[in-house]
Design an enzyme around this catalytic site. Structure first.
Site, PDB file in Angstrom:
ATOM      1  N   CYS A   1      15.123 -10.866  -1.428  1.00  0.00           N
ATOM      2  CA  CYS A   1      15.116 -10.772  -2.836  1.00  0.00           C
ATOM      3  C   CYS A   1      16.320 -10.750  -3.614  1.00  0.00           C
ATOM      4  O   CYS A   1      16.587 -10.936  -4.895  1.00  0.00           O
ATOM      5  CB  CYS A   1      14.358  -9.432  -2.978  1.00  0.00           C
ATOM      6  SG  CYS A   1      12.937  -9.177  -2.311  1.00  0.00           S
TER       7      CYS A   1
ATOM      8  N   HIS B   1      15.343  -7.572 -10.728  1.00  0.00           N
ATOM      9  CA  HIS B   1      14.360  -7.999  -9.580  1.00  0.00           C
ATOM     10  C   HIS B   1      13.165  -7.247 -10.090  1.00  0.00           C
ATOM     11  O   HIS B   1      13.249  -5.916 -10.139  1.00  0.00           O
ATOM     12  CB  HIS B   1      15.142  -7.845  -8.374  1.00  0.00           C
ATOM     13  CG  HIS B   1      14.028  -7.973  -7.188  1.00  0.00           C
ATOM     14  ND1 HIS B   1      13.180  -9.224  -7.143  1.00  0.00           N
ATOM     15  CD2 HIS B   1      13.743  -7.154  -6.052  1.00  0.00           C
ATOM     16  CE1 HIS B   1      12.328  -8.939  -6.096  1.00  0.00           C
ATOM     17  NE2 HIS B   1      12.757  -7.744  -5.418  1.00  0.00           N
TER      18      HIS B   1
ATOM     19  N   ASN C   1       5.779  -9.231  -6.953  1.00  0.00           N
ATOM     20  CA  ASN C   1       7.277  -9.319  -6.624  1.00  0.00           C
ATOM     21  C   ASN C   1       7.417 -10.888  -6.023  1.00  0.00           C
ATOM     22  O   ASN C   1       6.731 -10.881  -5.031  1.00  0.00           O
ATOM     23  CB  ASN C   1       7.469  -8.311  -5.243  1.00  0.00           C
ATOM     24  CG  ASN C   1       8.866  -8.458  -4.846  1.00  0.00           C
ATOM     25  OD1 ASN C   1       9.555  -9.367  -4.813  1.00  0.00           O
ATOM     26  ND2 ASN C   1       9.304  -7.462  -3.792  1.00  0.00           N
TER      27      ASN C   1
HETATM   28  O1  UT7 Z   1      11.702  -6.618  -3.076  1.00  0.00           O
HETATM   29  C1  UT7 Z   1      12.148  -5.922  -1.896  1.00  0.00           C
HETATM   30  C2  UT7 Z   1      12.509  -4.483  -2.304  1.00  0.00           C
HETATM   31  N1  UT7 Z   1      10.983  -3.771  -2.131  1.00  0.00           N
HETATM   32  C3  UT7 Z   1      10.752  -2.791  -2.953  1.00  0.00           C
HETATM   33  O2  UT7 Z   1      11.458  -2.361  -3.695  1.00  0.00           O
HETATM   34  C4  UT7 Z   1       9.341  -2.132  -2.515  1.00  0.00           C
HETATM   35  C5  UT7 Z   1       9.563  -0.563  -2.649  1.00  0.00           C
HETATM   36  N2  UT7 Z   1       8.566   0.303  -2.353  1.00  0.00           N
HETATM   37  C6  UT7 Z   1       7.456   0.438  -2.969  1.00  0.00           C
HETATM   38  O3  UT7 Z   1       7.559  -0.379  -4.163  1.00  0.00           O
HETATM   39  C7  UT7 Z   1       6.501   1.611  -2.854  1.00  0.00           C
HETATM   40  O4  UT7 Z   1       7.106   2.421  -1.662  1.00  0.00           O
HETATM   41  C8  UT7 Z   1       5.101   0.982  -2.488  1.00  0.00           C
HETATM   42  C9  UT7 Z   1       4.576   0.535  -3.696  1.00  0.00           C
HETATM   43  C10 UT7 Z   1       5.365  -0.015  -1.295  1.00  0.00           C
HETATM   44  C11 UT7 Z   1       4.231   2.072  -1.874  1.00  0.00           C
HETATM   45  O5  UT7 Z   1       4.234   3.402  -2.780  1.00  0.00           O
HETATM   46  P1  UT7 Z   1       4.379   4.725  -2.449  1.00  0.00           P
HETATM   47  O6  UT7 Z   1       4.048   5.542  -3.506  1.00  0.00           O
HETATM   48  O7  UT7 Z   1       5.639   4.803  -1.443  1.00  0.00           O
HETATM   49  O8  UT7 Z   1       3.196   5.011  -1.395  1.00  0.00           O
HETATM   50  P2  UT7 Z   1       3.278   5.307   0.098  1.00  0.00           P
HETATM   51  O9  UT7 Z   1       3.772   4.245   0.981  1.00  0.00           O
HETATM   52  O10 UT7 Z   1       3.687   6.643   0.348  1.00  0.00           O
HETATM   53  O11 UT7 Z   1       1.382   5.439   0.606  1.00  0.00           O
HETATM   54  C12 UT7 Z   1       0.762   6.588  -0.244  1.00  0.00           C
HETATM   55  C13 UT7 Z   1      -0.741   6.355   0.175  1.00  0.00           C
HETATM   56  C14 UT7 Z   1      -0.868   6.561   1.826  1.00  0.00           C
HETATM   57  O12 UT7 Z   1      -2.080   7.011   2.246  1.00  0.00           O
HETATM   58  P3  UT7 Z   1      -1.943   8.539   2.843  1.00  0.00           P
HETATM   59  O13 UT7 Z   1      -1.084   8.291   3.981  1.00  0.00           O
HETATM   60  O14 UT7 Z   1      -1.239   9.222   1.829  1.00  0.00           O
HETATM   61  O15 UT7 Z   1      -3.093   8.873   3.101  1.00  0.00           O
HETATM   62  C15 UT7 Z   1      -1.085   4.861   2.065  1.00  0.00           C
HETATM   63  O16 UT7 Z   1      -1.877   4.598   3.239  1.00  0.00           O
HETATM   64  O17 UT7 Z   1      -1.375   5.302  -0.243  1.00  0.00           O
HETATM   65  C16 UT7 Z   1      -1.916   4.421   0.899  1.00  0.00           C
HETATM   66  N3  UT7 Z   1      -1.774   2.754   0.382  1.00  0.00           N
HETATM   67  C17 UT7 Z   1      -2.656   2.552  -0.212  1.00  0.00           C
HETATM   68  N4  UT7 Z   1      -3.787   2.710  -0.851  1.00  0.00           N
HETATM   69  C18 UT7 Z   1      -4.733   1.828  -1.556  1.00  0.00           C
HETATM   70  C19 UT7 Z   1      -0.694   2.107   0.757  1.00  0.00           C
HETATM   71  N5  UT7 Z   1      -1.133   1.021   0.108  1.00  0.00           N
HETATM   72  C20 UT7 Z   1      -2.230   0.794  -0.612  1.00  0.00           C
HETATM   73  C21 UT7 Z   1      -3.043   0.387  -1.085  1.00  0.00           C
HETATM   74  N6  UT7 Z   1      -4.060   0.557  -1.611  1.00  0.00           N
HETATM   75  N7  UT7 Z   1      -2.515  -1.182  -1.369  1.00  0.00           N
END
Ligand code: UT7
Length: 324
Positions: free
Chosen positions: A114, A251, A281
């Protein structure tokens, strides 16, 4: 008098096919509500089979060349920032060169995920500043949809395809922040975080390209800190203040990251170019895509001060301060 690399033209290209969150929720266990709330993403563009990274790069470059009032014969070097090259080799830049530019010029890809566009901008800027080339075409282009695991809801909802390009030309400056052109670039990496955001394969290790894997929460945590730090170093290196910045062109990974970074820096949200809602992204393509969007809709104007910042796999991160 010093040499500055001035952005003379900007272009972009997005594949026609748009996939909304609602459509994605038919493929994986997700919802428009979750994706919107956690990321700000509403849709992404996905290239059809047969349309490759080089095709997007070439389309974006044509727009950038036209905007610069140049044709391919005017370009002395081409760099493509990409993680999703057409082939493992030769470089995707070779295809751009063959399609649009003079034979014989340097053409190569930069792999910094990225951060690839900011890395490439820094490389091209340095070539121009030492007088080795007078013009450069710098492209960020990706078909990320090709290496997503479409059964993994934690990653497949986050990415999209697209390309953006800028034409740089050597110009003269006084060495102050009032000059047009690239005022500074700052690049960083920390390979201790290699595994946190990676493709789980490669030519040497698995003889496959692998699929994208990300520990999202950890990336998020580092992104907020690294982006703010690299934005600050860009400001300090040029003796300006955040209030002098007309636009943050970041980004586009997650709207929450954009909001939190602008808040940390004391920059109002209306000074941030946001495209993550429409493009998701697009990795190395996201900054030039956002730049072109801001110019096309009339917000970003010639002479304005732009702060670009990025963070991605590696980890890699960096910033560029540019007066358009
Ligand atoms: O370009 C390179 C740089 N990349 C980034 O900067 C990405 C950085 N990270 C992020 O943007 C965020 O961490 C994410 C968008 C990837 C995830 O958001 P989050 O608020 O950190 O969510 P999480 O990973 O803690 O997941 C929370 C919950 C989980 O369920 P439980 O374990 O709490 O029951 C996941 O399984 O959300 C669930 N989950 C989803 N639910 C519905 C994860 N993905 C999804 C989904 N739909 N697509």
């Amino acid at each position: 008098m010093i040499i500055r690399s001035v952005i003379e033209g900007v272009g972009s290209y997005l594949p026609e096919n748009i996939v909304t969150n609602a459509e994605l929720s038919k493929r994986v266990d997700t919802s428009d509500e979750w994706i919107t709330e956690r990321t700000g993403i509403k849709q992404r563009h996905i290239a059809p089979k047969g349309q490759n990274t080089s095709d997007l790069a070439i389309a974006a470059s044509k727009v950038a060349l036209e905007a610069a009032g140049m044709d391919g014969r005017d370009i002395d070097m081409v760099i493509v920032a990409t993680t999703t090259p057409d082939n493992t080799f030769p470089a995707t830049a070779a295809k751009v060169q063959a399609a649009l530019l003079k034979p014989g010029i340097p053409a190569f890809d930069v792999q910094a995920v990225c951060s690839g566009f900011v890395y490439s901008l820094a490389v091209a800027n340095n070539f121009i500043k030492v007088g080795q080339v007078g013009t450069a075409l710098v492209i960020g282009a990706e078909t990320l949809s090709r290496f997503l695991d479409w059964t993994d809801r934690t990653s497949c909802v986050l990415f999209g395809d697209g390309a953006g390009a800028v034409v740089l030309k050597a110009g003269k400056g006084e060495g102050t922040s009032a000059d047009r052109g690239i005022l500074s670039t700052h690049l960083h990496s920390d390979g201790r975080y290699f595994d946190i955001l990676q493709a789980d394969g490669g030519v040497s290790s698995t003889q496959t390209s692998g699929l994208l894997r990300m520990k999202g929460k950890e990336v998020f945590r580092h992104a907020v800190v690294n982006l703010a730090e690299t934005a600050r170093e860009a400001i300090e290196a040029n003796g300006v203040e955040f209030k002098d910045v007309d636009w943050l062109v970041p980004h586009q990974a997650n709207l929450r990251i954009l909001d939190s970074t602008s808040e940390k820096l004391g920059l109002s949200k209306d000074k941030v170019i946001v495209t993550v809602d429409k493009h998701a992204n697009t990795s190395a393509a996201s900054i030039p895509l956002a730049l072109h969007q801001g110019i096309s809709d009339g917000r970003i104007k010639k002479g304005q001060l732009l702060l670009m910042e990025t963070m991605g796999g590696g980890f890699t991160w960096g910033s560029a301060l540019v007066r358009l």
